[in-house]
Design an enzyme around this catalytic site. Sequence first.
Site, PDB file in Angstrom:
ATOM      1  N   CYS A 114      -6.897   8.911  13.364  1.00 31.10           N
ATOM      2  CA  CYS A 114      -8.248   8.578  13.868  1.00 31.10           C
ATOM      3  C   CYS A 114      -8.245   7.208  14.514  1.00 31.10           C
ATOM      4  O   CYS A 114      -9.032   6.937  15.411  1.00 31.10           O
ATOM      5  CB  CYS A 114      -9.297   8.664  12.764  1.00 31.10           C
ATOM      6  SG  CYS A 114      -9.506   7.164  11.771  1.00 31.10           S
ATOM      7  N   VAL A 300     -17.236 -22.783  -1.717  1.00 31.27           N
ATOM      8  CA  VAL A 300     -16.634 -21.579  -1.152  1.00 31.27           C
ATOM      9  C   VAL A 300     -15.315 -21.949  -0.487  1.00 31.27           C
ATOM     10  O   VAL A 300     -15.222 -22.938   0.236  1.00 31.27           O
ATOM     11  CB  VAL A 300     -17.596 -20.901  -0.144  1.00 31.27           C
ATOM     12  CG1 VAL A 300     -18.035 -21.864   0.936  1.00 31.27           C
ATOM     13  CG2 VAL A 300     -16.959 -19.674   0.476  1.00 31.27           C
ATOM     14  N   THR A 304     -14.440 -14.711  -0.964  1.00 36.47           N
ATOM     15  CA  THR A 304     -14.167 -13.352  -1.412  1.00 36.47           C
ATOM     16  C   THR A 304     -15.146 -12.884  -2.485  1.00 36.47           C
ATOM     17  O   THR A 304     -15.286 -11.680  -2.691  1.00 36.47           O
ATOM     18  CB  THR A 304     -12.731 -13.251  -1.952  1.00 36.47           C
ATOM     19  OG1 THR A 304     -12.543 -14.221  -2.986  1.00 36.47           O
ATOM     20  CG2 THR A 304     -11.725 -13.513  -0.838  1.00 36.47           C
ATOM     21  N   PHE A 379      -2.985  -8.269  -7.821  1.00 38.43           N
ATOM     22  CA  PHE A 379      -4.282  -8.924  -7.650  1.00 38.43           C
ATOM     23  C   PHE A 379      -4.768  -8.746  -6.218  1.00 38.43           C
ATOM     24  O   PHE A 379      -4.235  -9.332  -5.283  1.00 38.43           O
ATOM     25  CB  PHE A 379      -4.149 -10.414  -7.975  1.00 38.43           C
ATOM     26  CG  PHE A 379      -5.454 -11.164  -8.054  1.00 38.43           C
ATOM     27  CD1 PHE A 379      -5.910 -11.640  -9.262  1.00 38.43           C
ATOM     28  CD2 PHE A 379      -6.222 -11.398  -6.924  1.00 38.43           C
ATOM     29  CE1 PHE A 379      -7.107 -12.337  -9.349  1.00 38.43           C
ATOM     30  CE2 PHE A 379      -7.420 -12.070  -6.995  1.00 38.43           C
ATOM     31  CZ  PHE A 379      -7.863 -12.554  -8.213  1.00 38.43           C
ATOM     32  N   GLY A 391      -9.550 -21.802  -8.167  1.00 37.71           N
ATOM     33  CA  GLY A 391     -10.791 -22.318  -8.746  1.00 37.71           C
ATOM     34  C   GLY A 391     -11.916 -21.318  -8.676  1.00 37.71           C
ATOM     35  O   GLY A 391     -12.718 -21.195  -9.604  1.00 37.71           O
ATOM     36  N   ASN A 393     -11.616 -18.081  -8.730  1.00 40.70           N
ATOM     37  CA  ASN A 393     -11.372 -17.042  -9.722  1.00 40.70           C
ATOM     38  C   ASN A 393     -11.804 -17.490 -11.110  1.00 40.70           C
ATOM     39  O   ASN A 393     -12.385 -16.713 -11.876  1.00 40.70           O
ATOM     40  CB  ASN A 393      -9.881 -16.683  -9.719  1.00 40.70           C
ATOM     41  CG  ASN A 393      -9.570 -15.506 -10.605  1.00 40.70           C
ATOM     42  OD1 ASN A 393      -9.152 -15.666 -11.735  1.00 40.70           O
ATOM     43  ND2 ASN A 393      -9.780 -14.304 -10.092  1.00 40.70           N
ATOM     44  N   ASP A 402      -8.172 -10.992 -13.551  1.00 39.76           N
ATOM     45  CA  ASP A 402      -6.770 -10.763 -13.882  1.00 39.76           C
ATOM     46  C   ASP A 402      -6.070 -12.023 -14.382  1.00 39.76           C
ATOM     47  O   ASP A 402      -5.092 -11.946 -15.119  1.00 39.76           O
ATOM     48  CB  ASP A 402      -6.021 -10.236 -12.651  1.00 39.76           C
ATOM     49  CG  ASP A 402      -6.428  -8.817 -12.296  1.00 39.76           C
ATOM     50  OD1 ASP A 402      -6.944  -8.115 -13.175  1.00 39.76           O
ATOM     51  OD2 ASP A 402      -6.240  -8.420 -11.130  1.00 39.76           O
ATOM     52  N   PHE A 961     -13.285  22.774   1.717  1.00 39.89           N
ATOM     53  CA  PHE A 961     -14.542  23.531   1.694  1.00 39.89           C
ATOM     54  C   PHE A 961     -14.656  24.497   0.517  1.00 39.89           C
ATOM     55  O   PHE A 961     -14.913  25.676   0.674  1.00 39.89           O
ATOM     56  CB  PHE A 961     -14.671  24.288   3.023  1.00 39.89           C
ATOM     57  CG  PHE A 961     -16.093  24.533   3.451  1.00 39.89           C
ATOM     58  CD1 PHE A 961     -16.878  23.502   3.891  1.00 39.89           C
ATOM     59  CD2 PHE A 961     -16.634  25.809   3.408  1.00 39.89           C
ATOM     60  CE1 PHE A 961     -18.187  23.723   4.296  1.00 39.89           C
ATOM     61  CE2 PHE A 961     -17.938  26.048   3.804  1.00 39.89           C
ATOM     62  CZ  PHE A 961     -18.713  25.003   4.254  1.00 39.89           C
ATOM     63  N   GLU A1307      -6.868  21.823   6.790  1.00 41.52           N
ATOM     64  CA  GLU A1307      -7.301  21.954   5.408  1.00 41.52           C
ATOM     65  C   GLU A1307      -6.267  22.526   4.432  1.00 41.52           C
ATOM     66  O   GLU A1307      -6.190  22.084   3.282  1.00 41.52           O
ATOM     67  CB  GLU A1307      -8.562  22.835   5.359  1.00 41.52           C
ATOM     68  CG  GLU A1307      -9.756  22.222   6.040  1.00 41.52           C
ATOM     69  CD  GLU A1307     -10.932  23.187   6.082  1.00 41.52           C
ATOM     70  OE1 GLU A1307     -11.916  22.946   5.361  1.00 41.52           O
ATOM     71  OE2 GLU A1307     -10.840  24.172   6.829  1.00 41.52           O
TER      72      GLU A1307
END
Length: 1373
Positions: A114, A300, A304, A379, A391, A393, A402, A961, A1307
């Site tokens: 795609c 900031v 994230t 992670f 910091g 996290n 984690d 389907f 399919e």
Amino acid sequence: MSASQEIVFFVNGEKVADPNVDPEWTLLYYLRKKLYLSGTKLGCAEGGCGACTVMISRYDHEAQKVVHLSANACLTPVCAVHGQAVTTVEGIGSTQRGLHAVQQRIAAAHGSQCGFCTPGIVMSMYALLRACSADGKTRKPSIKDLEVAFQGNLCRCTGYRPIIEGFRTLTEEWERCDSRLLATNGASIVNGCVGGLTNGCCKTNGKVNGNGCCQANGEVNGSCDEDERAPGDMEILFDTSKFKPYDSSQEPIFPPELQLSQGLDQQYLMIKGPRVTWYRPTTLEQLLLLKHIHPQARIVVGNTEIGVEVKFKNLLYPVLMHPTKVKELVAIHQSSSGIKFGSSVTLNDIDSTLKTAIDRLPEPKTRVFKAIVDMLHWFAGKQIRNVAAVGGNIMTGSPISDLNPIFIAANCEIELASKDGGRRTVTMDGSFFTGYRKNIVKPNEVMLSITVPYSHEGMFFKAYKQARRREDDISIVNAAFQVEFDGSRPPVVKKANLVFGGMAPTVVEAKKAAKILVGRKIDAQLMEDVCNVLSDELPLSPDAPGGMIAYRRSLTLGFFYKFFVDLHENICRDDPSMECLPERLLSASQGLSAATPQSSQYFQVVPPDQPKIDPIGRPIPHSSAFKQATGEAVYCDDLPRFENELYLSLVLSTRAHAKVVSIDADPALAIEGVRAFFCASDLDPMRNKLGVMVKDEEIFASSIVESIGQVIGAVVAIDQATAQRASKLVKVVYEDLHPLILTIEEAIAHKSFHEGTNRMLTKGDVDAGMKMSTHVLEGEVHLGGQEHFYLETNCAIAIPREDGNELEVICSTQHPDELQRLISEAVGMKANHIVCRVKRLGGAFGGKETQSPIIAVPVAIAALKLKRAVRCMLDRDEDMVATGGRNPFHGKYKMGFTSDGKILSYEVDLYNNAGRSLDLSSLVIEQALMLGQNGYNIPNVRSKGVCCKTNLQSNTAFRGFGAPQGMLITENAITDVAAILGVDPAKIREKNMVKNGDTMIYDHTLQNCTLQKCWEECLKKSAYNQKRRESEAFNKKNRWRKRGVCILPTMFGISLVFPINQAGALVLVYTDGSVLITHGGTEMGQGLHTKMIQVASRVLEIPEDIIYISETSTDKIPNAPPTAASSSSDLNGMAVLNACRKIKQRLKPYVAADPKGSWNDWVNAAYLDSVNLSASGFYRSPNPGYDWETHTGNPHHYYTYGAACSEVEIDCLTGDHQVLSTDIVMDLGESLNPAIDIGQVEGAFMQGYGLYTLEELTYSPTGMLYSRGPGTYKIPGFSNIPTKFNVSLLRGAPNPRAVYSSKAVGEPPLALAMSVFFAIKDAITSARSESGLSGPFRLDSPATSARIRMACEDHITKKVSVEEGGPSWNIIP
């Protein structure tokens, strides 16, 4: 202090200086809306899919080097790239000026379907290459580097294999191969070498094929001798010899202005926007002063966490501080006690620093470091780790962080500072977090650094994590353990720290369990004592957030058991007097590790007499692949804004079943820039209707809402941000209604079914068959739903023309004709005044067949009423909430069989969860009934089905389907039969398999059935019997890791039902010889346009490069069917063939008159004779369909057959699993394009793998969807592909019922992923036998880690019983 308000950065080498930047703008917004660079895509807005990946480069003046990093543009604030250089996919190459080596490889290797994810994947690879060659280095990336680079990228189409194979040619492993090999038909590509051997030979015991490559187990499908191939043809999917070499010296230089001067880096920034002010201080004093003035301001770095909160939680932070130029916060210092990291040091830099320390320092000193490095691998994705700071996290304080359990278990020290309080140091322990996302840090304090201590002799440290998906996923539960011993023999525990995440609102220390350890020797009794205390110390209430209560509790014990075994083994190695554990128990400490993927693809090459100009049967790349790889391919939202264009944002219901008492849009209309609000009161009630099978939906809910996410209204404003902000201000007053029905079980209890959806098929005498059976079993199984997760969300643009008398709609839909009709009915305009256009779709899988009108119709209404162009593209969370997915199914079955495994009778009741409206669910249940018996001939069958009406969003078409659900239920019953008889399920499947002449449940006799041939070839290619013996031997040697193997068939009927089993095409020939084709199918990655070009090329006998398909449009092809049911190549291919034959017939006299002439000569001669050089084509498949009233007719035109064998390994203590190998054999007739068809097989298989093992939709008890983005809904990633992934297309099986003897492919392969599900069940069976359990057991789909672990019943799971019947945090419909 003076502050700059201008943002300066470079994009693709061009300088951007903008004094009017809004701090709320992301880099993605700026690239797409301000710079009109649409190659970078929006897929999720939370950094979870990688579609928005760009490369950000900066100059490190201290180290005097350029740093190149991949990053998510959807999260990166544009203010954060001040003084840096951004490279997008447009900046590295194009089809006009030449492709970059990365772009060429992904396209030529068939790694773009795609194409919506392609630019992001290209940029991840490009950033990796640039990082490896920075500062004059010439290192090539390794395969391992590739795996890490793509952790943050998702693809829903390809199955990942071709992407890896294309980019593998850029690695050092490929470079080391003695010979540059082609991606050979049948060759197993490992590290760029066939078979993984550096001499380029995969010799085992086979016969050498035409390329000199030795194949396992004899002559293979697709291999042939030289005289069997067309001249010049080779058995390859892509030719690596044509790849341009990568030369890092030819890359664009880093902007000299940024390298020569530190001016921009030293600037103090203050960027003021309408709602947010952005500060970038350059000294610690400035930062502390700002925090003193603005104690509630957010710091900031990578954005994230804050970016997600602002986007999805509607939070507003008026003041943001970006401290990346404060040297104290980005410094890294090593001392005698450990390594100190500034709080703004990125996770990537921490990772590289610790890896260097691990290589340099003695092993006992780096055990904490190793735990962090190991955890960082899992992670998030590489793009997140490149920008996210340690910091952030810590201060975010997520209970499933984690890293925080590691920091607490290691007693890391944090340095804090404030303007008035100076500096202080605190130890991270159990008291650091005071509540959910709260800690002891004061509002005016700034975290300066964290010190990670060295470990030492006698200290052991380990960390563990379990998530839904192994890579780039948040933890379900994690843990970190530290144990310190004294110097005695055997050693005695002196100190212990056991820390867990995911078991409380904060990370918690298990102090009672740790206390049990102290003063004790490591023995079995200690293990038992600690587990008993842990099970009591870490309780979870039945409605604890996150759900999976028993599983999470079992993980705490399982993690400790793993640690205990590892600890015991380490001590045993150092102390010979200590009795070691039995070897089979050691598997507890050994996690599943991914190996380098291997693959092979077999296909039938074209015959020797086929002209070179004839493309049929050749592996030609997707016709748009190169444009997709460069970002030039245009999707709906990539179109530039129209003049005076407005943006529409939907107002969605927040209740699942309620009366709409009132709607107050005044607060929204009061927002500057809002132009209108529309709801049901603005429409004639007779026109406020939607629906496919029946008109049981409303465009805007008028009085009652029946699911969360149902459309209530729409706000139209001058831009997206304004419209979305205003839509959240519309006040809707509800009055809850009862009952609230969410699950199939609840629907059955309330008899809530969609009217007229009861279906039944019968064959033979079921009751008599049961009486004749030696054994009769009963069982049930549940299958959860599945989100389509196309990378491009639903999008529509409506442009009124001729003063509102005409309407042009550009939409990402699979069914433009249906959309045209629905808009016509809604606005009262004749269809001939409405044109619906589709250029391409960024994936669909059935989700854009009937669901696209949900946004396209309101957009059309707004455009006509306001007489202005209106656009809407749903955010990922909106799309998942507002549209339906695959129907959840519940099956209750009864099967009678003999002692030798012959199935005599089968009765099954199927229930699907249709949601609030019918949509296509009745057709889904019909397909499940027809194809649910899979490839088995059962003489007596009674199959019933019904659609449950629930208060969920309406479920809809999805690849397969209904067949994948119905088939799994039957395969589950067959597995139960094998369990009762104590035999291999493959024997039961083989004994009951269909063959030519057998009669199906709908009274159709099979012809040209190749299932047995597929089965036999799969048995042989997969070495199934050998695998089963090896897995049984492995299981005997390992208690806590088990392997399972499964081989099974699939048999999929192909057809679109009457009256949509028809197609049209229009072929236009121009005087320069070029050909333009239009047909009724939409291109959504499946290669439909490419195949149509191949068909036309063969008929007209002209090169495919002078044939073009521009778009799908209702003003060219009227009344076209949906692009669905795998039938589009069949239907449209025949229509194109029909039209081309007309053209060819008209040119026949001119060819005869000038036999040595060219195509252009004949075309111009015909033109001069006034011959019509345009032709329409039409085709209708011959079968009329199936009448459910009379039970007559033939529902399927033909069948696609296949078989698959998969081998898995599971971790019995965590439920984690890994697919070791998958071998697929598919009968696709004579493939029109083997590369596209193999890609479809692999992509379908991986989507089915997600359905059966990973993807789980979870809802609140009130009907709110929890899993509404890649952060909470996990589709397979790069690391999930089978380690060995082999696909073979069956030879010598032409299909007389489709264009050029081909078969449908989209399919049918999906259900073959059941082989993984039942291989997992096979492995669980072995685990259960260790506890004395045997016979059938229930395993619902998907086989998530939680279900796998809890099915492996043992002494640990018995310690974590959960109260039944209480309140629950979530439900699975």
